[in-house]
Motif scaffolding. Structure first.
Motif, PDB file in Angstrom:
ATOM      1  N   GLN A  55       0.845  -1.181   0.000  1.00  0.00           N
ATOM      2  CA  GLN A  55       0.000   0.000   0.000  1.00  0.00           C
ATOM      3  C   GLN A  55       0.886   1.239   0.000  1.00  0.00           C
ATOM      4  O   GLN A  55       1.747   1.402   0.869  1.00  0.00           O
ATOM      5  CB  GLN A  55      -0.910   0.012   1.230  1.00  0.00           C
ATOM      6  CG  GLN A  55      -1.886   1.182   1.242  1.00  0.00           C
ATOM      7  CD  GLN A  55      -2.937   1.050   2.338  1.00  0.00           C
ATOM      8  OE1 GLN A  55      -2.973   0.040   3.050  1.00  0.00           O
ATOM      9  NE2 GLN A  55      -3.781   2.044   2.470  1.00  0.00           N
ATOM     10  N   LEU A  56       0.706   2.100  -1.012  1.00  0.00           N
ATOM     11  CA  LEU A  56       1.450   3.349  -1.096  1.00  0.00           C
ATOM     12  C   LEU A  56       0.621   4.450  -0.454  1.00  0.00           C
ATOM     13  O   LEU A  56      -0.591   4.554  -0.685  1.00  0.00           O
ATOM     14  CB  LEU A  56       1.760   3.701  -2.549  1.00  0.00           C
ATOM     15  CG  LEU A  56       2.911   2.955  -3.254  1.00  0.00           C
ATOM     16  CD1 LEU A  56       4.220   3.168  -2.518  1.00  0.00           C
ATOM     17  CD2 LEU A  56       2.621   1.492  -3.460  1.00  0.00           C
ATOM     18  N   ALA A  57       1.260   5.270   0.372  1.00  0.00           N
ATOM     19  CA  ALA A  57       0.536   6.300   1.106  1.00  0.00           C
ATOM     20  C   ALA A  57       1.331   7.602   1.121  1.00  0.00           C
ATOM     21  O   ALA A  57       2.566   7.600   1.035  1.00  0.00           O
ATOM     22  CB  ALA A  57       0.277   5.842   2.539  1.00  0.00           C
ATOM     23  N   GLU A  58       0.621   8.690   1.253  1.00  0.00           N
ATOM     24  CA  GLU A  58       1.276   9.993   1.367  1.00  0.00           C
ATOM     25  C   GLU A  58       1.974  10.120   2.707  1.00  0.00           C
ATOM     26  O   GLU A  58       3.045  10.724   2.813  1.00  0.00           O
ATOM     27  CB  GLU A  58       0.242  11.112   1.184  1.00  0.00           C
ATOM     28  CG  GLU A  58       0.820  12.510   1.237  1.00  0.00           C
ATOM     29  CD  GLU A  58      -0.228  13.590   1.023  1.00  0.00           C
ATOM     30  OE1 GLU A  58       0.038  14.752   1.397  1.00  0.00           O
ATOM     31  OE2 GLU A  58      -1.308  13.286   0.496  1.00  0.00           O
ATOM     32  N   ASP A  59       1.359   9.533   3.746  1.00  0.00           N
ATOM     33  CA  ASP A  59       1.890   9.627   5.108  1.00  0.00           C
ATOM     34  C   ASP A  59       1.747   8.261   5.768  1.00  0.00           C
ATOM     35  O   ASP A  59       0.636   7.714   5.841  1.00  0.00           O
ATOM     36  CB  ASP A  59       1.127  10.699   5.887  1.00  0.00           C
ATOM     37  CG  ASP A  59       1.670  10.918   7.298  1.00  0.00           C
ATOM     38  OD1 ASP A  59       2.723  10.332   7.632  1.00  0.00           O
ATOM     39  OD2 ASP A  59       1.034  11.663   8.061  1.00  0.00           O
ATOM     40  N   VAL A  60       2.839   7.717   6.275  1.00  0.00           N
ATOM     41  CA  VAL A  60       2.824   6.380   6.885  1.00  0.00           C
ATOM     42  C   VAL A  60       2.417   6.434   8.359  1.00  0.00           C
ATOM     43  O   VAL A  60       1.949   5.436   8.918  1.00  0.00           O
ATOM     44  CB  VAL A  60       4.210   5.712   6.727  1.00  0.00           C
ATOM     45  CG1 VAL A  60       4.312   4.409   7.513  1.00  0.00           C
ATOM     46  CG2 VAL A  60       4.498   5.443   5.250  1.00  0.00           C
ATOM     47  N   GLU A  61       2.542   7.578   9.008  1.00  0.00           N
ATOM     48  CA  GLU A  61       2.334   7.659  10.453  1.00  0.00           C
ATOM     49  C   GLU A  61       0.976   7.125  10.920  1.00  0.00           C
ATOM     50  O   GLU A  61       0.922   6.408  11.924  1.00  0.00           O
ATOM     51  CB  GLU A  61       2.525   9.090  10.951  1.00  0.00           C
ATOM     52  CG  GLU A  61       2.440   9.191  12.472  1.00  0.00           C
ATOM     53  CD  GLU A  61       2.700  10.581  13.003  1.00  0.00           C
ATOM     54  OE1 GLU A  61       3.143  10.696  14.161  1.00  0.00           O
ATOM     55  OE2 GLU A  61       2.458  11.557  12.269  1.00  0.00           O
ATOM     56  N   PRO A  62      -0.153   7.422  10.246  1.00  0.00           N
ATOM     57  CA  PRO A  62      -1.421   6.853  10.730  1.00  0.00           C
ATOM     58  C   PRO A  62      -1.419   5.330  10.782  1.00  0.00           C
ATOM     59  O   PRO A  62      -2.028   4.731  11.671  1.00  0.00           O
ATOM     60  CB  PRO A  62      -2.442   7.374   9.713  1.00  0.00           C
ATOM     61  CG  PRO A  62      -1.837   8.620   9.160  1.00  0.00           C
ATOM     62  CD  PRO A  62      -0.366   8.354   9.120  1.00  0.00           C
TER      63      PRO A  62
END
Length: 314
Positions: free
Chosen positions: A107-114
């Motif tokens: 899964q590619l995401a803008e922000d990994v923190e969540p």
């Protein structure tokens, strides 16, 4: 840099929160010692995406080695045994392009923190919620504790009522399904995960996985009963004797200090949580200490499983 070539991306895959940020800090900081301009250029031009990986992978046992040889004819001195579940989330920050990882389940995401916080506060903290009361109650295998309806009910309530409200939205994740899957993963008997593995290094894990949930809910007025119960069961576990009178091997970098403080609890019930290195100023919070004292007393009087059962009935 010298040849004017666009820099490659440095992709960190280790199991550290904010791993890309830490890689940037390390690489650029090291480069600055050699050449301050190079360090500054790395910070500005090189991409260090964050990533998160999730797959329960217990310590290899002799049983695993023997099973691999008897069933598959392969002799391996250190096979890696893991569950079927996998999750890999990568920050989509690749200025010069990347392989099509989304085609193989990444899964590619803008922000990994969540996604990191979801894993830390739901999966990892729930492991702690199984470990200490489970061991005190006599369980030694994770799957056995995770099959106990009292523990299942406690975990579900912790995740839904205390951990989940502290999370930011997690794009692409159905949290109801994620929580249900977690409970199934914990109960997987073929993985062979042990309570002792989950209970190790608590002084490093609890401050990262459980205490942030308590602090967030204290700020918002949310529930903390089950989160504090995790802390209280750890404190009782650190006394080094289970409910059958058997000794507990405490595996922790702060082992001696933890045991010393835990042994004071019968006469000074806040001794364990007054360790500011671990708990900060939580021992000064009246709501936290009120619940903690009540739970610690219950653990000593009626035991871990009955304490969780009483919490479930509230």
């Amino acid at each position: 840099r010298a040849n004017g070539i666009e820099p490659f991306t440095i992709m960190s895959c280790d199991n550290i929160q904010g791993n890309g940020n830490i890689a940037r800090l390390s690489v650029a900081g090291f480069a600055e010692l050699k050449d301050p301009d190079l360090g500054a250029w790395i910070r500005k031009h090189v991409s260090f995406p964050n990533s998160m990986v999730d797959r329960i992978t217990p310590v290899t046992t002799s049983r695993d080695i023997e099973m691999l040889e008897s069933e598959f004819g392969i002799r391996d001195s250190w096979p890696v045994v893991c569950e079927p579940f996998t999750q890999w989330v990568i920050q989509d920050s690749f200025p010069t392009g990347r392989p099509p990882w989304e085609e193989c389940g990444v899964q590619l995401a803008e922000d990994v923190e969540p996604y990191e916080l979801m894993k830390l506060r739901l999966l990892n903290a729930s492991h702690q919620a199984l470990a200490y009361p489970g061991y005190l109650a006599g369980y030694r295998d994770v799957a056995d504790a995770a099959a106990d309806p009292v523990f299942v009910e406690f975990l579900k309530a912790y995740m839904n009522r205390e951990a989940r409200p502290t999370l930011a939205p997690v794009p692409g994740i159905d949290l109801d399904e994620y929580i249900a899957t977690l409970l199934q993963r914990f109960a997987n008997v073929t993985v062979g995960d042990t309570i002792a593995r989950l209970a190790a290094a608590a002084s490093d894990r609890i401050p990262k996985w459980v205490l942030p949930v308590i602090r967030a809910n204290l700020r918002s007025g949310g529930e903390i009963l089950r989160s504090v119960a995790i802390v209280a069961t750890w404190a009782r576990y650190a006394e080094g004797i289970d409910e059958s009178g058997e000794p507990i091997t405490i595996d922790d970098a702060l082992r001696d200090e933890l045991i010393d403080r835990a042994k004071l609890q019968t006469s000074h019930d806040l001794a364990f949580v007054q360790n500011s290195q671990i708990f900060g100023n939580l021992s000064e919070n009246q709501e936290f200490t009120r619940i903690y004292r009540k739970l610690l007393l219950s653990l000593h009087e009626v035991g871990a499983r009955r304490t969780l059962e009483n919490i479930n009935n509230l």
